[in-house]
Design a protein around this motif. Structure first.
Motif, mmCIF file in Angstrom:
data_model
loop_
_atom_site.group_PDB
_atom_site.id
_atom_site.type_symbol
_atom_site.label_atom_id
_atom_site.label_comp_id
_atom_site.label_asym_id
_atom_site.label_seq_id
_atom_site.Cartn_x
_atom_site.Cartn_y
_atom_site.Cartn_z
ATOM 1 N N PRO A 198 56.587 -52.807 -80.356
ATOM 2 C CA PRO A 198 57.924 -52.691 -80.959
ATOM 3 C C PRO A 198 57.831 -52.331 -82.450
ATOM 4 O O PRO A 198 56.915 -52.761 -83.155
ATOM 5 N N ALA A 227 61.539 -50.647 -78.648
ATOM 6 C CA ALA A 227 60.390 -51.298 -78.023
ATOM 7 C C ALA A 227 60.021 -50.564 -76.742
ATOM 8 O O ALA A 227 60.895 -50.127 -75.996
ATOM 9 N N VAL A 253 63.122 -58.786 -80.815
ATOM 10 C CA VAL A 253 62.056 -58.125 -80.047
ATOM 11 C C VAL A 253 61.838 -58.840 -78.719
ATOM 12 O O VAL A 253 61.742 -58.218 -77.659
#
Length: 770
Positions: A198, A227, A253
Motif C-alpha cells: 500500500p 493498495a 490500509v
C-alpha cells in the motif's frame, strides 16, 4: 459581580472580562464547533444567572501548532463557597484522539464484517454487484470522497478499470476517458503495484518523483491511498481511495486489505459457482440429448421386441399345429400297437413331441416378458394349497427316486395372499422340477416364512426357500444359471432341458417386485431363495366349489343401492367390487380413508366396507370423522381387518357397525351386508334406485354429448390409456367452465385408471354416461 476569571492549572489568572464578551467573541468562537459552542455558551450563561448546577462535559477538535488535528474532551465543574454561592468553574481538558480513533476503527471493523457476512448470504449475486459494493464500502470505511477499482493482469502488466466511484464519474470532465493502462505509463497510483505494498500520500500537492500529473478535467486530489489485492501471492487488482478529511493511516490500509481479501473470496466463489452452473447446464443438455437418443433406442428396441413376439407367436402357432398332430397320433398308435419295438419308437416320438412343445411354450413366455407384453393377473391365492398341488404333480418322480418332500409353512402365514396364481405356480414348478431333476437321493424341502411388512398388518414380506440335497452348483456358474439358455456346462447333456426355466422365473419374480438368489456347493445341494416384499393380504377368499354364489342363489341379491369399498390394495378392491356387482349393487371405491370421507359426503352410499390399516388416513380415523359429521353419522361401516380383536379398543370398535376378519368369504360378507341393505327377490343386475339417480343428476351438471358417447364407448371395452386421455378431457372441461364437481370426477377417473381399478373406472364411466 457577573464576571468570570479563567485560570490555568497553577492558578494564575489568564483572562478576566465580562461574561457576555467572553461568551460572544473570543475563545469559544475560535476553538469550538457551532453545536459545542452553543452548549458551552448556555452553560456559562446559566452560570452567570446562578442557575447552573450540574457537571457539564463536551468535546472539541483543535489544530496544534504543527498542524495536527486532535480531539479534546472538556470536563467542567462548578466551585461554590461555604454558603453555596458559585464562585468559579474548574475546567479540565483531556486529549482523547487515540481513543476516538480506536472507537472509530472498531466500528469500521464491525461494519466491514457485517458487509462481508451480508454479501455471503445474499442470493443471486453477480460479480459486478459485489465489486461495486466493495468500492462503495471502501469509501465508507476510510471516510473518503473518491474511490476506484482496477483489475490487474500481472503477466501482461496491464490495468483494466472496473469502476470509479459515483462522485468521480459525476464531477470528472475528461473528454476521452481511459479504461486500460500499462503499468509503465502510470504515475504515483501505479507505485502500489511496483512496490507490491500500500502507498499513502497525505499531501498530494507536494512534489513527488512518481507523479505524472492527472488529465485535464480530472477531479482534484488532496490525499490518496491505494493498495494491491493479492490472490495466492499474485496481484489481481488495485483499490484506491482519496480526499479523506484527515490524513490516511495504517488503520485505513488494514480496512482496505481485509475488505478486499473477503470480497475477492466471494468473487472467486461466485465465479466457481457460475462455472459449475455452466458445467451442470452443459451436462443437463448432454443428458437430455442422450436421453432422447435412449428413448429413440428404447422405442426401436420395443418395436423390434414386438416384431419378435409377433413372429414367435406366429411361428409357435405354425409349429404347434403339426406338433399336436404328432403327439395325438403317437397316443393313438400307442393304443393300437402291440409290438415292444414299435411301442419304444412311438414313446420316443411322443416324448420328443412333448419336449418340443415345452420348449416352444418357454420361448414364447420369455419373448412376451422381454417385449413387455406379459401381464400379471392378481387374485387371492392359498400358497400352502398351491405347494401341496405341486407335490402331487411330482409325486410319481419323487416315489421313483425315493426322495422325501417336505413343506414347512410359517404358522403366521396368512391363509390368502394377493398373487398371480398362474405365474407363482410356474415359478415353483420350475424350482421344484429342477430340484427333482438334479437330486438322486435325499430330500427336497420347501420352506415358507412371512414377516410384517412396512405397510403393517395388510402386507407381509414373503420368503420361499426351495432346498435339495442334489449335485449342487459351482460358485463360478451360480450367476450364469439365471441367464437364458444357460445350464451347468458339465451336466446339460446328462439332464437335458432348455436352460430357460430359471431365467423365466427370475423375470417373473422381478415383475412381482421380488427377487431370487441361490446358495450352493458342489455335491452339497442347493437353496433357491425367493423374496417377495410387501405382498398384500387378501381381503376376500375365492369362492369354493359347490358353495352357493350370487349367480346361483337369487335370494342373495339386494335391491339397487350403492356401497363404498375402501382398501389400499387395488386387487382387494377389485375382488370385493366384482362380488358386490354380481349381487346387484353399485360399487364406488377409495384407496384411503381421506378419499373415503370425501366420497361418503358426496355420494351418500348406503353402506361402507372399510379396511382398517391404510396409508394417508386409516380406517379408524376415517370412521371417527364420518361419525362426527351429521350427514354421514348414520352410515353403517363394516370394518375389514387382519388385526386381532384385542388390538382394537372398545372405543374404536364402537365406530363400526360390524367387523369381518381377512380373508372374508363371499358368504360371510353377503350375510353381513344383509343386516344393513334391503334385499329384492327379483332384482335385476344394473337397476339403479330413482332417488339415487336424482341425487347424481343434482351433483353432476350436464356434460357435452361427446362426453356421453365417449363414456359409452369406453364401457364397451375398457382401455386404460384411452380412459386416462378421456379423464384429462373431463378435468380440463371442468376447470375451463368452473365446474368443481366435473373436475373432481375427472381426477377420480384418472386415479382409478392409474391403479388399473377396472370396477372403479366402470363406476365413473357409468356416471358420466348418464
Amino acid at each position: 459581580e457577573g464576571r468570570i476569571t479563567l485560570v490555568n492549572r497553577k492558578g494564575a489568572q489568564v483572562l478576566g472580562r465580562a461574561a457576555a464578551d467572553l461568551i460572544g467573541k473570543n475563545w469559544f468562537e475560535t476553538c469550538l464547533p457551532e453545536g459545542e459552542r452553543r452548549e458551552t455558551s448556555q452553560f456559562f450563561g446559566a452560570l452567570v444567572s446562578g442557575g447552573a448546577d450540574a457537571v457539564e462535559c463536551h468535546e472539541c477538535s483543535i489544530v496544534t501548532a504543527t498542524g495536527e488535528q486532535r480531539t479534546i474532551a472538556w470536563h467542567n465543574n462548578l466551585l461554590r463557597d461555604e454558603k453555596g454561592m458559585v464562585i468559579g468553574i474548574l475546567s479540565a481538558g483531556e486529549d482523547i484522539t487515540e481513543r476516538k480513533e480506536a472507537e472509530e476503527f472498531v466500528k469500521a471493523e464491525k461494519l466491514r464484517q457485517n458487509i462481508l457476512l451480508t454479501l455471503n448470504q445474499l442470493p443471486d449475486l453477480t460479480v459486478e454487484y459485489v465489486m461495486d459494493y466493495a468500492l462503495d464500502t471502501a469509501q465508507v470505511l476510510t471516510k473518503s470522497a473518491v474511490g476506484y477499482l482496477y483489475y490487474y493482469d500481472e503477466e501482461r502488466r496491464l490495468f483494466t478499470l472496473h469502476s470509479w466511484s459515483k462522485e468521480v464519474m459525476q464531477s470528472c470532465h475528461i473528454d476521452e476517458k481511459q479504461t486500460v493502462y500499462e503499468l509503465a505509463k502510470t504515475g504515483l497510483w501505479g507505485e502500489a503495484i511496483r512496490r507490491r505494498q500500500p502507498i499513502i500520500t497525505n499531501d498530494y500537492a507536494a512534489e513527488n518523483p512518481w507523479k505524472k500529473g492527472v488529465p485535464h478535467g480530472h477531479v482534484e486530489l488532496q490525499r490518496h491511498l491505494n493498495a494491491p489485492v493479492f490472490d495466492g501471492g499474485k496481484i489481481v487488482a488495485v483499490i484506491g481511495v482519496a480526499n479523506k478529511e484527515r490524513p490516511y493511516d495504517e488503520g485505513d490500509v488494514r480496512h482496505l486489505q481485509l475488505l478486499m481479501d473477503g470480497v475477492w473470496k466471494i468473487k472467486k466463489r461466485l465465479e466457481m459457482e457460475g462455472q459449475v452452473r455452466r458445467l451442470n447446464e452443459d451436462l443437463e443438455r448432454k443428458v437430455e440429448e442422450r436421453t432422447r437418443e435412449v428413448k429413440r433406442a428404447n422405442e426401436e428396441l420395443a418395436q423390434a421386441n414386438r416384431a419378435k413376439s409377433r413372429f414367435l407367436a406366429n411361428i409357435s402357432h405354425e409349429i404347434r399345429t403339426p406338433l399336436n398332430a404328432v403327439i395325438g397320433y403317437s397316443e393313438l398308435l400307442s393304443g393300437m400297437s402291440t409290438g415292444e419295438k414299435e411301442q419304444e419308437y412311438i414313446e420316443s416320438i411322443s416324448l420328443a413331441g412333448r419336449n418340443l412343445l415345452r420348449l416352444i411354450n418357454d420361448i414364447l413366455d420369455l419373448s412376451k416378458i422381454e417385449a413387455g407384453m406379459m401381464t400379471l393377473q392378481y387374485g387371492a391365492v392359498n400358497l400352502a394349497a398351491l405347494l401341496h398341488e405341486i407335490e402331487q404333480i411330482f409325486s410319481f418322480q419323487l416315489r421313483e427316486k425315493k426322495l422325501s418332500f417336505t413343506i414347512a409353512a410359517d404358522r403366521l402365514l396368512p391363509q390368502y395372499l394377493v398373487l398371480d396364481e398362474a405365474r407363482m405356480r410356474q415359478v415353483l414348478l420350475n424350482l421344484v422340477g429342477n430340484a427333482v431333476k438334479f437330486t438322486e437321493q435325499g430330500y427336497i424341502k420347501v420352506t415358507v416364512t412371512s414377516g410384517t411388512a412396512t405397510g403393517g398388518y395388510s402386507k407381509v414380506d414373503l420368503t420361499i426357500v426351495v432346498e435339495d440335497s442334489g449335485i449342487g452348483i459351482p460358485p463360478e456358474e451360480q450367476n450364469d444359471i439365471f441367464e437364458a439358455f444357460r445350464q451347468q456346462m458339465d451336466q446339460s447333456p446328462r439332464y437335458g432341458g432348455t436352460g430357460l426355466g430359471l431365467s423365466i422365473s427370475k423375470k417373473l419374480l422381478e415383475m412381482m417386485h421380488g427377487s431370487i438368489g441361490v446358495e450352493s456347493a458342489v455335491n452339497n445341494g442347493s437353496r433357491f431363495i425367493i423374496r417377495l416384499p410387501g405382498v398384500a393380504v387378501a381381503s376376500i377368499a375365492p369362492a369354493r366349489k359347490g358353495v352357493c354364489t350370487p349367480e346361483a342363489a337369487e335370494q342373495r341379491l339386494f335391491s339397487p343401492n350403492t356401497v363404498l369399498v375402501v382398501d389400499d390394495i387395488p386387487s382387494n378392491r377389485d375382488m370385493i367390487a366384482a362380488l358386490l356387482d354380481e349381487a346387484g349393487l353399485t360399487v364406488i371405491v377409495a384407496q384411503n380413508g381421506q378419499t373415503a370421507v370425501e366420497l361418503a359426503v358426496e355420494q351418500h352410499p348406503a353402506c361402507i366396507i372399510m379396511d382398517v390399516l391404510m396409508p394417508i388416513l386409516d380406517g379408524v380415523s376415517a370412521a371417527k370423522i364420518l361419525k362426527q359429521n351429521p350427514q354421514t353419522a348414520s352410515l353403517p361401516i363394516i370394518a375389514l381387518t387382519t388385526m386381532p380383536a384385542n388390538d382394537i379398543t372398545n372405543e374404536e370398535l364402537g365406530l363400526f357397525s360390524g367387523r369381518l376378519s381377512k380373508p372374508v368369504t363371499s358368504h360371510d360378507l353377503l350375510e353381513e351386508l344383509k343386516k344393513y341393505l334391503p334385499r329384492l327377490q327379483d332384482a335385476r343386475k344394473g337397476i339403479v334406485d330413482a332417488s339415487d339417480v336424482s341425487r347424481r343428476e343434482k351433483s353432476l351438471p350436464a356434460l357435452p354429448e361427446a362426453f356421453d358417447r365417449k363414456a359409452h364407448e369406453l364401457l364397451g371395452a375398457v382401455k386404460m390409456d384411452d380412459v386416462r386421455t378421456f379423464a384429462q378431457e373431463v378435468i380440463v372441461f371442468g376447470s375451463s367452465n368452473h365446474l368443481p364437481a366435473v373436475q373432481s370426477i375427472g381426477k377420480e377417473l384418472a386415479e382409478h385408471a392409474d391403479h388399473f381399478d377396472i370396477m372403479g373406472v366402470k363406476s365413473i364411466l357409468r356416471k358420466l354416461a348418464g
